[in-house]
Design an enzyme around this catalytic site. Structure first.
Site: not given
Length: 303
Positions: A261, A185
């Protein structure tokens, strides 16, 4: 799973009642779905006004955690923090005061993994099983029975809690021994809140570019509902580097190249607008390594 094997057989659904302690924002919708449990539901909360929807639905109430444990084979706990969990489990009127051997205590609160391990040791001295079973998905998923639950505990305890958990969870993962559920968790929430911080950075960039950040939010929610967001690349069983002949190598290399990019373009926009983007800079530097395929050409050029 690396868990100890319990000598007890899993209890049959008709053999035990389920208790639920803590009927707050998460606990209430979880417990509401347990009204269907064939063995019966016992609820407990310090606020009497929250009990009525459960009693009208067929549940019985208890004044203390000890009283819940007297009547139940599985006791779920959904309270605020470590201190409250300890009080509910080991306090003077806590579950261990009256729990019979073989009882399974399931804590759904997000607590420290060390707390779970320590409480499990105390429970074991009384012949009581303890599982840490934090949940993910929020109250909306709880209402629909669509939570994910990450369980740390023995195989026997996991087998016992699985059936009641299926009433409010659509994904039940046995993470490993006690403490493993909490560790899973914490890793999940690490991603969650870093993503929130990244969202704030994206909003600052969009606002500086005179865009409607509410509309940006709509685009993010829409596209993530189709792509799966960050979870869509969490498919490997190791974080070790990916070998070039591995099935995932071309896929993750493609993700890296697209990411580098787009991150470099966003960073250029941020520089032109005077908006610092520290998370984007870190992401550009670490994306390829994180994916296991190493940095791409754009990342290398930035160094």
């Amino acid at each position: 799973m690396g868990t100890a094997e319990s000598s007890e057989r899993p209890l049959d659904a008709a053999e035990f009642a389920v208790g639920f302690i803590g009927l707050g924002n998460m606990g209430a919708p979880m417990a509401q779905r347990l009204l269907k449990w064939p063995g019966g539901l016992v609820v407990c909360d310090m606020r009497p006004e929250v009990l009525e929807p459960f009693t009208s639905g067929g549940a019985t109430t208890a004044d203390t955690a000890a009283e819940v444990a007297e009547r139940c084979g599985v006791v779920s706990v959904a309270v605020l923090d470590d201190a409250q969990v300890r009080s509910v489990v080991t306090g003077p009127n806590g579950i261990l005061h009256s729990a019979k051997p073989g009882t399974v205590i399931a804590v759904h609160s997000t607590i420290a993994d060390q707390t779970a391990v320590a409480l499990a040791a105390e429970c074991a001295e009384r012949g009581v099983e303890f599982v840490d079973a934090p949940v993910s998905g929020g109250a909306p998923a709880a209402k629909k029975g669509g939570l994910a639950v990450m369980v740390g505990g023995t195989e026997g305890a996991f087998a016992t809690v699985r059936s009641p958990f299926e009433l409010w969870a659509s994904l039940i993962v046995h993470a490993g021994e006690v403490g493993a559920g909490t560790r899973m968790k914490l890793a999940r929430n690490l991603l969650h809140f870093i993503a929130f911080t990244a969202a704030s950075e994206a909003q600052r960039l969009a606002e500086a570019a005179e865009l409607d950040i509410t509309e940006l939010g709509k685009v993010v929610r829409h596209s993530d509902s189709h792509t799966g967001g960050a979870g869509s690349i969490m498919l490997r069983n190791t974080t070790a580097p990916v070998e070039p002949d591995d099935f995932w190598f071309p896929i993750l290399t493609h993700v890296r190249d697209l990411g580098e990019k787009d991150l470099s373009l966003a960073l250029d926009l941020g520089r032109r607008l005077g908006v610092p983007l520290p998370l984007a800079e870190q992401a550009l530097d670490g994306l390829g390594a994180g994916l296991g395929v190493g940095p791409g050409d754009i990342s290398k050029e930035q160094k």
